[in-house]
Design an enzyme around this catalytic site. Structure first.
Site, mmCIF file in Angstrom:
data_model
loop_
_atom_site.group_PDB
_atom_site.id
_atom_site.type_symbol
_atom_site.label_atom_id
_atom_site.label_comp_id
_atom_site.label_asym_id
_atom_site.label_seq_id
_atom_site.Cartn_x
_atom_site.Cartn_y
_atom_site.Cartn_z
ATOM 1 N N SER A 67 0.743 42.060 10.504
ATOM 2 C CA SER A 67 0.655 40.610 10.381
ATOM 3 C C SER A 67 0.627 40.129 8.924
ATOM 4 C CB SER A 67 -0.574 40.141 11.148
ATOM 5 O OG SER A 67 -0.699 38.761 11.092
ATOM 6 N N ASP A 284 3.171 33.229 9.326
ATOM 7 C CA ASP A 284 2.583 34.435 8.739
ATOM 8 C C ASP A 284 3.573 35.596 8.886
ATOM 9 O OD1 ASP A 284 2.270 35.108 11.417
ATOM 10 O OD2 ASP A 284 0.341 36.087 11.107
ATOM 11 N N ASP A 286 4.089 38.167 10.746
ATOM 12 C CA ASP A 286 4.728 38.559 12.009
ATOM 13 C C ASP A 286 4.973 37.341 12.899
ATOM 14 O OD1 ASP A 286 2.023 38.184 12.540
ATOM 15 O OD2 ASP A 286 1.940 39.745 14.065
ATOM 16 N N ASP A 288 3.142 34.909 14.242
ATOM 17 C CA ASP A 288 2.325 34.408 15.352
ATOM 18 C C ASP A 288 1.332 33.354 14.870
ATOM 19 O OD1 ASP A 288 0.529 36.060 14.078
ATOM 20 O OD2 ASP A 288 -0.061 37.178 15.878
ATOM 21 N N ALA A 389 -8.170 27.423 13.943
ATOM 22 C CA ALA A 389 -7.810 26.598 12.791
ATOM 23 C C ALA A 389 -6.745 27.287 11.941
ATOM 24 C CB ALA A 389 -9.060 26.320 11.955
ATOM 25 N N ASN A 390 -6.749 28.636 11.956
ATOM 26 C CA ASN A 390 -5.801 29.367 11.118
ATOM 27 C C ASN A 390 -4.366 29.371 11.644
ATOM 28 O OD1 ASN A 390 -5.753 31.297 13.163
ATOM 29 N ND2 ASN A 390 -7.139 32.707 12.129
ATOM 30 N N GLY A 522 -14.074 40.756 12.171
ATOM 31 C CA GLY A 522 -13.517 41.809 13.022
ATOM 32 C C GLY A 522 -12.481 42.635 12.273
HETATM 33 C C1 16G Z 1 -7.379 38.595 13.860
HETATM 34 C C2 16G Z 1 -7.148 37.757 15.089
HETATM 35 C C3 16G Z 1 -7.269 36.280 14.763
HETATM 36 C C4 16G Z 1 -8.581 35.991 14.086
HETATM 37 C C5 16G Z 1 -8.791 36.904 12.912
HETATM 38 C C6 16G Z 1 -10.202 36.772 12.392
HETATM 39 C C7 16G Z 1 -5.588 38.154 16.889
HETATM 40 C C8 16G Z 1 -4.168 38.427 17.274
HETATM 41 N N1 16G Z 1 -5.815 38.001 15.611
HETATM 42 O O1 16G Z 1 -6.370 38.389 12.918
HETATM 43 O O2 16G Z 1 -7.164 35.572 15.963
HETATM 44 O O3 16G Z 1 -8.627 34.663 13.651
HETATM 45 O O4 16G Z 1 -8.624 38.254 13.323
HETATM 46 O O5 16G Z 1 -10.428 37.694 11.389
HETATM 47 O O6 16G Z 1 -6.470 38.086 17.723
HETATM 48 P P1 16G Z 1 -11.894 38.069 10.934
HETATM 49 O O7 16G Z 1 -12.611 38.613 12.141
HETATM 50 O O8 16G Z 1 -11.722 39.042 9.838
HETATM 51 O O9 16G Z 1 -12.524 36.798 10.458
HETATM 52 MG MG MG Z 2 0.027 37.385 12.614
#
Ligand code: 16G
Ligand code: MG
Length: 560
Positions: A67, A284, A286, A288, A389-390, A522
């Site tokens: 991504s 972005d 990829d 999405d 929001a992203n 995450g």
């Molecule tokens: C990932 C998630 C996105 C989320 C981001 C938060 C998918 C496909 N992508 O990119 O939805 O906003 O993680 O990142 O689910 P963080 O946990 O590092 O804040």
């Molecule tokens: Mg992406």
């Protein structure tokens, strides 16, 4: 598992030993890491995809992408039969096999899981996996490794669909499992025909100023720009210029792309004050994620960001309007179906966006961060609109509602062809085809935004003025162990360590319109802090105070 199968797996796995000391976890977006250490992970996810296909007796997708991460990273994730994310109850198994030390451990984990899940693994059942990858240089060889993983499961067949956006692969998996046409050209045809249907149904008098016509898109030097170049030549009534399409020597996600634009609030490479006031969008790596923005005339100021919350608001206004037109037409109809419209956000949604949506009378619910959570919640409605929001988000339509809508449209076309109610039905049907219901899709989302702006006769400025964002600030704090931070209520409340939430509440109380929350990331080893308040100084100061609390309770100094 018979002997032949066991030795096939052992032999194949021995070719891709895991990198020593590396522990990966199937996070919100699959596995991601530096591409050089991913071979064993991708090989094992190939095996997992084959098992998932055997278990569900459906087509499964495997996407090689990282991504918005830097170009030297890569990653891998699975698309389930619905086209959505891998079922959450398989994620622990993904972690276990990815981290298995040696082929023998791997095979015994598989054996155990196959038994527990009752997977038909006797060589008599077939499995089918569609493979896609983004434009990263490491993608081609990693995809070959995924094929070897798949081929080590007897009866499993891999189809290489080539370079795709992540949402295209999800769309194909969904279409295949519904028995629909599922090639890339079918995808383009569906987008183009539903877009042109919406454009044909634009009310007279909604003409937008011609000079507003052009859309400038930042393709993040990735796959989205490449695909948009194909789509744009076939669009009637919309002129798109693609910047950073990856052909001009720019690097993927470097100073470009939706993540960069949304986080840093600056114009991507190639955009300057000569584009001031023009409608601009950014995808972005990829494709999405989608955000829009307006470049300021003064190059030292920040851009005006038109983020996922505003895209959601635009979609919600349009759909709500169409439903009420249909409702009015239905007063004469006998079968009055009350469609349940719901909106799903995360705690990152700007407070002003949530207030705006509630003022429209919409049902707004919150889930934790991560597409899989929002998607699952949106699927509870007849029409569920979700956005982070992203810029991650889409619209889901229930089969029941679409069935009713088709029937209503047929009925209306025989009794009042060309009526406002029939047009509303046709528009909603077109939206359900244009929007990618498998997963958020920047390309299909962009076409829907463009069609709706034309329909409303709105410029990007008018759209941006739907409400004014509250000033906000995001920070990240490095901590000893981010898993020690446990949240509840869609990440709005910290339940552990004790005392943290009380300390945050005490800070929030000092600010007018103050709101703040923390959550473990995450995707990175940090705790994220979000704060908003009535002024930027106040939001910054609240964020700093909350970051200090995180450091006090969870930071390195707390462990000494
Ligand atoms: C990932 C998630 C996105 C989320 C981001 C938060 C998918 C496909 N992508 O990119 O939805 O906003 O993680 O990142 O689910 P963080 O946990 O590092 O804040
Ligand atoms: Mg992406």
């Amino acid at each position: 598992m018979n002997e032949e199968q066991r030795s096939l797996l052992l032999k194949s796995a021995s070719l891709f030993p895991p990198s020593p000391g590396v522990k990966l976890s199937y996070g919100t977006a699959g596995f991601r890491a530096d591409a050089s250490i991913l071979q064993s992970t991708v090989h094992r996810v190939g095996i997992l995809a084959a098992l998932r296909s055997l278990k569900t007796q459906s087509v499964i997708g495997l996407m090689v992408t990282a991504s918005h991460n830097k170009v030297t990273d890569n990653g891998v994730k699975i698309a389930d039969p619905s086209g959505g994310m891998l079922s959450q109850d398989w994620e622990p198994f993904a972690d276990h096999i990815a981290n298995a030390r040696d082929p023998e451990t791997l095979v015994s984990l598989i054996e155990e899981f196959v038994k527990k899940e009752n997977i038909p693994f006797d060589g008599t059942h077939s499995a089918e996996i569609l493979l896609g990858r983004d434009t990263r240089p490491s993608g081609e060889s990693l995809l070959e490794v995924a094929k070897q993983g798949i081929n080590s499961v007897s009866g499993a067949v891999a189809h290489d669909m080539g370079i795709l956006t992540t949402p295209q692969l999800h769309w194909m998996v969904r279409a295949r499992n519904k028995g629909l046409k599922a090639t890339e050209s079918d995808y383009f045809d569906q987008l183009l025909s539903s877009f042109s249907c919406l454009m044909d149904l634009i009310p007279d008098g909604s003409k937008i100023n011609e000079s507003e016509d052009k859309l400038m898109v930042d393709g993040a030097n990735g796959v989205g720009g490449e695909k948009l170049e194909i789509i744009k030549t076939k669009l009637n009534g919309l002129v798109i210029e693609v910047y950073n399409d990856g052909k001009g020597g720019g690097v993927l996600n470097e100073g470009v792309g939706a993540d960069f634009v949304q986080k840093d609030r600056v114009a991507p490479h190639g955009f300057s004050s000569i584009h001031a006031g023009i409608r601009c969008a950014s995808l972005d790596g990829d494709a999405d994620r989608l955000v829009y923005f307006i470049v300021p005339s003064n190059s030292s100021s920040k851009i005006d960001l038109v983020d996922g919350d505003k895209i959601l608001s635009l979609f919600a206004v349009f759909i709500k309007d169409q439903l009420s037109i249909l409702d009015e037409g239905d007063m004469k109809g006998k079968d009055n179906y009350k469609a349940r419209l719901g909106v799903v956000q995360t705690a990152y949604a700007n407070g002003a966006a949530t207030d705006y949506l509630k003022q429209l009378g919409l049902e707004v619910v919150f889930t934790p961060t991560g597409v899989k959570y929002l998607h699952e919640q949106a699927a509870q409605y007849d029409i569920g609109i979700y956005f982070e929001a992203n810029g991650h988000g889409t619209i889901l339509f229930s089969d029941q509602f679409l069935c009713w809508l088709e029937a209503r449209n047929n009925e209306l076309s025989s009794i009042s062809k060309g009526s406002e109610a029939q047009k509303a039905a046709l528009r909603l049907l077109a939206v359900s085809k244009l929007i990618n219901q498998a997963v958020g899709d920047a390309l299909s989302g962009l076409l829907l935004v463009e069609a709706i702006l034309r329909h409303m006769g709105w410029s990007i400025h008018k759209w941006n003025a739907l409400y004014q964002d509250l000033p906000s600030k995001q920070l990240k704090v490095k901590v000893v162990d981010r898993t020690a931070c446990v949240t509840a209520n869609a990440e709005t409340v910290v339940v552990s360590p004790p005392g943290v939430q009380e300390a945050i509440n005490a800070e929030i109380a000092k600010y007018h319109q103050g709101r703040s929350f923390i959550r473990p990331s995450g995707t990175e080893d940090v705790i994220r802090v979000y704060a908003e308040a009535s002024t930027q100084e106040a939001a910054d100061s609240l964020a700093n105070s909350v970051a200090a609390i995180v450091d006090r309770f969870l930071g390195f100094s707390s462990s000494q």
